[in-house]
Design a protein around this motif. Structure first.
Motif, PDB file in Angstrom:
ATOM      1  N   ASP A 111      11.749 -41.156  25.463  1.00  0.00           N
ATOM      2  CA  ASP A 111      10.936 -42.406  24.290  1.00  0.00           C
ATOM      3  C   ASP A 111      11.144 -42.467  23.485  1.00  0.00           C
ATOM      4  O   ASP A 111      11.520 -40.678  22.660  1.00  0.00           O
ATOM      5  N   VAL A 112      12.050 -43.161  21.722  1.00  0.00           N
ATOM      6  CA  VAL A 112      11.554 -43.108  20.751  1.00  0.00           C
ATOM      7  C   VAL A 112      10.118 -43.734  20.193  1.00  0.00           C
ATOM      8  O   VAL A 112      10.706 -45.094  19.966  1.00  0.00           O
TER       9      VAL A 112
ATOM     10  N   THR B 204      17.557 -52.442  22.594  1.00  0.00           N
ATOM     11  CA  THR B 204      17.255 -51.740  21.656  1.00  0.00           C
ATOM     12  C   THR B 204      18.483 -52.681  20.250  1.00  0.00           C
ATOM     13  O   THR B 204      18.215 -52.508  19.120  1.00  0.00           O
TER      14      THR B 204
ATOM     15  N   PHE C 265      13.514 -46.899  22.885  1.00  0.00           N
ATOM     16  CA  PHE C 265      13.129 -47.610  21.709  1.00  0.00           C
ATOM     17  C   PHE C 265      12.410 -48.446  21.119  1.00  0.00           C
ATOM     18  O   PHE C 265      12.848 -49.820  21.567  1.00  0.00           O
TER      19      PHE C 265
ATOM     20  N   GLY D  27      11.531 -46.130  15.707  1.00  0.00           N
ATOM     21  CA  GLY D  27      13.039 -45.185  15.462  1.00  0.00           C
ATOM     22  C   GLY D  27      13.313 -46.891  14.941  1.00  0.00           C
ATOM     23  O   GLY D  27      14.290 -45.667  14.339  1.00  0.00           O
TER      24      GLY D  27
ATOM     25  N   THR E   7      18.215 -42.616  25.359  1.00  0.00           N
ATOM     26  CA  THR E   7      16.882 -43.110  24.871  1.00  0.00           C
ATOM     27  C   THR E   7      16.742 -43.580  26.111  1.00  0.00           C
ATOM     28  O   THR E   7      17.668 -44.386  27.023  1.00  0.00           O
TER      29      THR E   7
ATOM     30  N   LEU F 115      19.063 -38.462  20.785  1.00  0.00           N
ATOM     31  CA  LEU F 115      17.814 -38.212  20.781  1.00  0.00           C
ATOM     32  C   LEU F 115      18.390 -39.363  22.777  1.00  0.00           C
ATOM     33  O   LEU F 115      18.836 -39.601  22.862  1.00  0.00           O
ATOM     34  N   SER F 116      17.342 -38.594  23.204  1.00  0.00           N
ATOM     35  CA  SER F 116      16.940 -38.777  25.076  1.00  0.00           C
ATOM     36  C   SER F 116      15.066 -39.035  25.004  1.00  0.00           C
ATOM     37  O   SER F 116      14.315 -39.046  23.815  1.00  0.00           O
TER      38      SER F 116
ATOM     39  N   CYS G  78      25.043 -46.702  20.430  1.00  0.00           N
ATOM     40  CA  CYS G  78      24.200 -46.958  20.881  1.00  0.00           C
ATOM     41  C   CYS G  78      24.392 -48.262  21.915  1.00  0.00           C
ATOM     42  O   CYS G  78      25.646 -49.217  21.406  1.00  0.00           O
TER      43      CYS G  78
ATOM     44  N   LEU H  51      22.317 -42.531  20.710  1.00  0.00           N
ATOM     45  CA  LEU H  51      20.488 -42.811  21.840  1.00  0.00           C
ATOM     46  C   LEU H  51      21.019 -43.549  22.665  1.00  0.00           C
ATOM     47  O   LEU H  51      20.721 -44.021  23.417  1.00  0.00           O
TER      48      LEU H  51
END
Length: 111
Positions: free
Chosen positions: A18-19, A84, A53, A57, A50, A15-16, A79, A47
């Motif tokens: 904004d979540v 986050t 998040f 998310g 990102t 994922l890259s 992560c 993550l």
């Protein structure tokens, strides 16, 4: 943005950006494909790329974890973002999601 690829028999969902609520639909599609019953037994969500998040998310990650558990698979999480990780801690999800700081650690755990 979300993309998936295979590494050593494991599906990695990277994922890259904004979540959040605005990107949840796109991310859900990719996570659902990765955690489908006919998928690999191990999925790692990465993550590291990102930039934002939120709780949306977290909900996506919990849903993916539940889907993997139902099919006796494993979900790993990469992560290292302090904010986050704090969000996961506040939500009491670090035990369920078991984040690690590197992709290599997540792949080793999945093996």
């Amino acid at each position: 943005m979300a993309r998936s690829y295979d590494v050593r028999g494991c599906t990695v969902v990277e994922l890259s950006g904004d979540v959040d609520l605005a990107t949840a639909g796109e991310i859900r599609v990719v996570l659902d494909e990765a955690t489908a019953p006919n998928g690999t037994p191990h999925v790692v969500v990465d993550l590291r790329r990102t930039t934002f998040f939120d709780c949306t998310g977290l909900a996506l990650l919990v849903r993916a974890e539940e889907r993997m558990t139902r099919r006796a698979g494993r979900l790993g999480l990469v992560c290292a973002h302090a904010v986050t990780l704090r969000l996961m801690e506040i939500a009491n999800l670090t035990g369920l999601l078991r984040p690690v700081p590197t992709l290599e650690q997540a792949l080793e755990r999945a093996a």
